[in-house]
Design a protein around this motif. Structure first.
Motif, PDB file in Angstrom:
ATOM      1  N   ALA A  85      46.389  29.193  37.210  1.00  0.00           N
ATOM      2  CA  ALA A  85      45.361  29.857  36.398  1.00  0.00           C
ATOM      3  C   ALA A  85      44.056  30.009  37.173  1.00  0.00           C
ATOM      4  CB  ALA A  85      45.116  29.076  35.107  1.00  0.00           C
ATOM      5  N   GLY A  86      43.690  28.973  37.933  1.00  0.00           N
ATOM      6  CA  GLY A  86      42.482  29.044  38.755  1.00  0.00           C
ATOM      7  C   GLY A  86      42.601  30.115  39.822  1.00  0.00           C
ATOM      8  N   ARG A  87      43.806  30.258  40.362  1.00  0.00           N
ATOM      9  CA  ARG A  87      44.058  31.288  41.384  1.00  0.00           C
ATOM     10  C   ARG A  87      43.901  32.683  40.782  1.00  0.00           C
ATOM     11  NH1 ARG A  87      49.488  30.593  42.397  1.00  0.00           N
ATOM     12  NH2 ARG A  87      49.019  28.842  43.733  1.00  0.00           N
ATOM     13  N   ASP A  88      44.528  32.900  39.615  1.00  0.00           N
ATOM     14  CA  ASP A  88      44.410  34.211  38.963  1.00  0.00           C
ATOM     15  C   ASP A  88      42.945  34.521  38.644  1.00  0.00           C
ATOM     16  OD1 ASP A  88      47.088  34.786  39.089  1.00  0.00           O
ATOM     17  OD2 ASP A  88      47.519  34.348  36.979  1.00  0.00           O
ATOM     18  N   ALA A  89      42.224  33.524  38.158  1.00  0.00           N
ATOM     19  CA  ALA A  89      40.806  33.709  37.839  1.00  0.00           C
ATOM     20  C   ALA A  89      40.017  34.101  39.093  1.00  0.00           C
ATOM     21  CB  ALA A  89      40.232  32.436  37.233  1.00  0.00           C
ATOM     22  N   THR A  90      40.289  33.411  40.199  1.00  0.00           N
ATOM     23  CA  THR A  90      39.597  33.684  41.463  1.00  0.00           C
ATOM     24  C   THR A  90      39.903  35.091  41.964  1.00  0.00           C
ATOM     25  OG1 THR A  90      39.669  31.339  42.044  1.00  0.00           O
ATOM     26  CG2 THR A  90      39.344  32.886  43.863  1.00  0.00           C
ATOM     27  N   ILE A  91      41.178  35.484  41.879  1.00  0.00           N
ATOM     28  CA  ILE A  91      41.578  36.832  42.318  1.00  0.00           C
ATOM     29  C   ILE A  91      40.866  37.895  41.496  1.00  0.00           C
ATOM     30  CG2 ILE A  91      43.497  38.481  42.385  1.00  0.00           C
ATOM     31  CD1 ILE A  91      45.344  36.063  43.017  1.00  0.00           C
ATOM     32  N   ILE A  92      40.901  37.744  40.173  1.00  0.00           N
ATOM     33  CA  ILE A  92      40.317  38.760  39.295  1.00  0.00           C
ATOM     34  C   ILE A  92      38.802  38.853  39.485  1.00  0.00           C
ATOM     35  CG2 ILE A  92      39.893  39.407  36.873  1.00  0.00           C
ATOM     36  CD1 ILE A  92      42.671  38.153  36.262  1.00  0.00           C
ATOM     37  N   ARG A  93      38.147  37.695  39.563  1.00  0.00           N
ATOM     38  CA  ARG A  93      36.691  37.675  39.759  1.00  0.00           C
ATOM     39  C   ARG A  93      36.309  38.418  41.044  1.00  0.00           C
ATOM     40  NH1 ARG A  93      31.612  36.743  37.340  1.00  0.00           N
ATOM     41  NH2 ARG A  93      30.249  35.764  38.849  1.00  0.00           N
ATOM     42  N   LYS A  94      37.043  38.129  42.127  1.00  0.00           N
ATOM     43  CA  LYS A  94      36.763  38.777  43.417  1.00  0.00           C
ATOM     44  C   LYS A  94      37.060  40.276  43.345  1.00  0.00           C
ATOM     45  CE  LYS A  94      37.394  37.968  48.375  1.00  0.00           C
ATOM     46  NZ  LYS A  94      38.071  39.131  48.930  1.00  0.00           N
ATOM     47  N   CYS A  95      38.182  40.626  42.721  1.00  0.00           N
ATOM     48  CA  CYS A  95      38.544  42.043  42.582  1.00  0.00           C
ATOM     49  C   CYS A  95      37.485  42.825  41.810  1.00  0.00           C
ATOM     50  CB  CYS A  95      39.891  42.182  41.861  1.00  0.00           C
ATOM     51  SG  CYS A  95      41.336  41.831  42.889  1.00  0.00           S
ATOM     52  N   LEU A  96      36.986  42.229  40.732  1.00  0.00           N
ATOM     53  CA  LEU A  96      36.038  42.942  39.861  1.00  0.00           C
ATOM     54  C   LEU A  96      34.613  42.956  40.395  1.00  0.00           C
ATOM     55  CD1 LEU A  96      37.143  41.750  36.288  1.00  0.00           C
ATOM     56  CD2 LEU A  96      37.659  43.935  37.386  1.00  0.00           C
ATOM     57  N   THR A  97      34.158  41.842  40.973  1.00  0.00           N
ATOM     58  CA  THR A  97      32.730  41.726  41.300  1.00  0.00           C
ATOM     59  C   THR A  97      32.393  41.809  42.781  1.00  0.00           C
ATOM     60  OG1 THR A  97      32.788  39.301  41.405  1.00  0.00           O
ATOM     61  CG2 THR A  97      32.367  40.280  39.241  1.00  0.00           C
ATOM     62  N   SER A 126      35.105  28.468  32.563  1.00  0.00           N
ATOM     63  CA  SER A 126      34.635  27.173  33.076  1.00  0.00           C
ATOM     64  C   SER A 126      34.302  27.261  34.574  1.00  0.00           C
ATOM     65  CB  SER A 126      35.676  26.079  32.830  1.00  0.00           C
ATOM     66  OG  SER A 126      36.851  26.342  33.545  1.00  0.00           O
ATOM     67  N   LYS A 127      34.995  28.139  35.292  1.00  0.00           N
ATOM     68  CA  LYS A 127      34.808  28.267  36.738  1.00  0.00           C
ATOM     69  C   LYS A 127      33.586  29.114  37.101  1.00  0.00           C
ATOM     70  CE  LYS A 127      38.205  28.812  40.490  1.00  0.00           C
ATOM     71  NZ  LYS A 127      38.454  27.409  40.773  1.00  0.00           N
ATOM     72  N   PHE A 128      33.380  30.194  36.358  1.00  0.00           N
ATOM     73  CA  PHE A 128      32.340  31.159  36.741  1.00  0.00           C
ATOM     74  C   PHE A 128      31.177  31.266  35.753  1.00  0.00           C
ATOM     75  CE2 PHE A 128      36.416  32.806  38.544  1.00  0.00           C
ATOM     76  CZ  PHE A 128      36.150  32.451  39.860  1.00  0.00           C
ATOM     77  N   GLY A 129      31.260  30.542  34.633  1.00  0.00           N
ATOM     78  CA  GLY A 129      30.144  30.542  33.684  1.00  0.00           C
ATOM     79  C   GLY A 129      29.962  31.845  32.945  1.00  0.00           C
ATOM     80  N   THR A 130      30.963  32.684  32.971  1.00  0.00           N
ATOM     81  CA  THR A 130      30.922  33.946  32.235  1.00  0.00           C
ATOM     82  C   THR A 130      32.312  34.230  31.693  1.00  0.00           C
ATOM     83  OG1 THR A 130      30.294  36.290  32.347  1.00  0.00           O
ATOM     84  CG2 THR A 130      31.436  35.401  34.261  1.00  0.00           C
ATOM     85  N   TYR A 131      32.375  35.062  30.670  1.00  0.00           N
ATOM     86  CA  TYR A 131      33.681  35.407  30.107  1.00  0.00           C
ATOM     87  C   TYR A 131      34.314  36.541  30.898  1.00  0.00           C
ATOM     88  CZ  TYR A 131      32.386  32.489  26.140  1.00  0.00           C
ATOM     89  OH  TYR A 131      32.020  31.420  25.374  1.00  0.00           O
ATOM     90  N   ILE A 132      35.622  36.465  31.094  1.00  0.00           N
ATOM     91  CA  ILE A 132      36.322  37.519  31.828  1.00  0.00           C
ATOM     92  C   ILE A 132      36.144  38.870  31.121  1.00  0.00           C
ATOM     93  CG2 ILE A 132      38.536  37.041  30.662  1.00  0.00           C
ATOM     94  CD1 ILE A 132      39.929  37.819  33.306  1.00  0.00           C
ATOM     95  N   GLU A 133      36.066  38.822  29.777  1.00  0.00           N
ATOM     96  CA  GLU A 133      35.867  40.065  29.022  1.00  0.00           C
ATOM     97  C   GLU A 133      34.552  40.748  29.418  1.00  0.00           C
ATOM     98  OE1 GLU A 133      38.154  37.243  26.220  1.00  0.00           O
ATOM     99  OE2 GLU A 133      36.677  37.112  27.843  1.00  0.00           O
ATOM    100  N   HIS A 134      33.510  39.950  29.692  1.00  0.00           N
ATOM    101  CA  HIS A 134      32.212  40.525  30.086  1.00  0.00           C
ATOM    102  C   HIS A 134      32.324  41.232  31.429  1.00  0.00           C
ATOM    103  CE1 HIS A 134      29.805  37.487  27.403  1.00  0.00           C
ATOM    104  NE2 HIS A 134      30.546  38.329  26.708  1.00  0.00           N
ATOM    105  N   ASP A 135      33.039  40.630  32.371  1.00  0.00           N
ATOM    106  CA  ASP A 135      33.209  41.253  33.689  1.00  0.00           C
ATOM    107  C   ASP A 135      34.042  42.526  33.598  1.00  0.00           C
ATOM    108  OD1 ASP A 135      31.626  39.456  35.021  1.00  0.00           O
ATOM    109  OD2 ASP A 135      33.273  38.213  35.772  1.00  0.00           O
ATOM    110  N   ILE A 136      35.039  42.528  32.719  1.00  0.00           N
ATOM    111  CA  ILE A 136      35.838  43.744  32.523  1.00  0.00           C
ATOM    112  C   ILE A 136      34.986  44.846  31.896  1.00  0.00           C
ATOM    113  CG2 ILE A 136      37.763  44.735  31.182  1.00  0.00           C
ATOM    114  CD1 ILE A 136      39.213  42.013  31.621  1.00  0.00           C
ATOM    115  N   GLU A 137      34.185  44.468  30.898  1.00  0.00           N
ATOM    116  CA  GLU A 137      33.270  45.418  30.259  1.00  0.00           C
ATOM    117  C   GLU A 137      32.340  46.072  31.283  1.00  0.00           C
ATOM    118  OE1 GLU A 137      32.568  46.560  27.215  1.00  0.00           O
ATOM    119  OE2 GLU A 137      33.736  45.304  25.834  1.00  0.00           O
ATOM    120  N   ALA A 138      31.866  45.263  32.231  1.00  0.00           N
ATOM    121  CA  ALA A 138      30.865  45.737  33.198  1.00  0.00           C
ATOM    122  C   ALA A 138      31.452  46.567  34.334  1.00  0.00           C
ATOM    123  CB  ALA A 138      30.108  44.543  33.781  1.00  0.00           C
TER     124      ALA A 138
END
Length: 315
Positions: A85-97, A126-138
């Motif tokens: 789960a941490g890996r998927d979160a890291t991948i998505i965060r990097k891909c989006l931002t 918990s890892k990035f202090g923001t919701y994944i939905e917010h990053d997708i919205e942006a």
């Protein structure tokens, strides 16, 4: 099935931590020793090794790996060290931002199970202090944004039971919303593909073919485009056969001039402990070449060694 080969009696996490420390010491890193340990430990074992390393040497193992490794090998190993789960979160965060790699984020989100996505959402916050939905919205737009948010947040059944009548009805509804009319009712595609289980969607696809003479996948291709198309295709293909889907993604990453290493790393590292045996079988069936041979011809050095060790024997 996983391709990860773990020793029948693995060393203790403490012993592994000590061996890694020795590999880092002195002039230059013994990269082969690092790979031979880490490429043969499962997610739980890797977590214990990191805990022991921190306790013994007052340093994060990931930080030390960053210092000792370089390039694509560093990227692959650091990604491997995360829990799923941490890996998927890291991948998505990097891909989006960072990378603006919307395709990568779409692939990860639309190929995961509801349980995986629920865990991912918690870890992301918990890892990035923001919701994944917010990053997708942006970072995403239109119907693509709508399907990602719907697929991410809508509870879905994960069992294999299918109500045949509802599946048949869904096939008819999708036909009416797409190929039967002028224009496309995207809301219908978003609703059905985000609310129905994988087993149900596989049944819908089968009924669609029986009733209208071609696949639901072809209908999606005819009716949609861009990132929205990619999201819908990923959902449909992973519902029908995830092994076939990822074999195709890997082939595309290595096809033609140059290699898309980000995709190669992402798929191999994230699927090794899940279904890489099936992906390898589908790759051989479709492309008449083993996945190991394809990776061998497209990579080099320690980076190649690491990926091949994750892929297991070349059969």
């Amino acid at each position: 099935m996983s391709t990860l080969i773990v020793p029948p009696i693995p060393p203790s996490p403490r012993d592994d931590a000590m061996q890694l420390y020795r590999a880092f010491k002195g002039f230059g890193c013994d990269t082969s020793a690092v790979i031979n340990i880490l490429a043969h430990r499962d997610a739980t074992q890797r977590a214990y090794i990191q805990h022991e390393y921190r306790a013994m040497y007052s340093e994060e193992l990931s930080k030390r790996l960053e210092k000792e490794l370089r390039g694509k090998l560093e990227t692959a190993v650091l990604l491997w060290m995360h829990d799923p789960a941490g890996r998927d979160a890291t991948i998505i965060r990097k891909c989006l931002t960072v990378d603006s790699n919307i395709q990568g984020a779409t692939e990860v989100i639309c190929s995961r199970t509801p349980t995986q996505l629920q865990h991912l959402r918690q870890i992301y916050h918990s890892k990035f202090g923001t919701y994944i939905e917010h990053d997708i919205e942006a970072t995403t737009f239109g119907d693509h944004k709508k399907i990602l948010l719907a697929f991410l947040t809508t509870p879905r059944h994960e069992g294999y039971e299918v109500n045949r009548e509802i599946a048949q009805q869904d096939a008819k509804v999708l036909y009416k919303a797409g190929e039967k009319k002028l224009g496309t009712d995207e809301k219908v595609f978003i609703r059905i593909l985000s609310e129905r289980s994988a087993a149900h969607l596989a049944a819908v696809s089968s009924y669609y073919h029986d009733m209208y003479g071609h696949s639901l996948e072809k209908a999606v291709k005819n009716e949609t485009s861009g990132h929205f198309l990619q999201a819908l295709l990923t959902i449909v293909r992973c519902a029908e056969h995830p092994g076939k889907y990822f074999a195709k993604v890997l082939h595309k990453a290595m096809k033609g001039l140059g290699t898309n290493d980000a995709t190669l790393i992402r798929v191999i590292v994230t699927r090794t402990e899940i279904d890489m045996q099936y992906i390898k079988a589908e790759y051989l069936k479709k492309y008449r070449k083993t996945l190991n041979d394809a990776v061998h011809s497209e990579t080099s050095g320690h980076y190649r060694d690491f990926l091949l060790q994750l892929l297991g024997p070349n059969v």
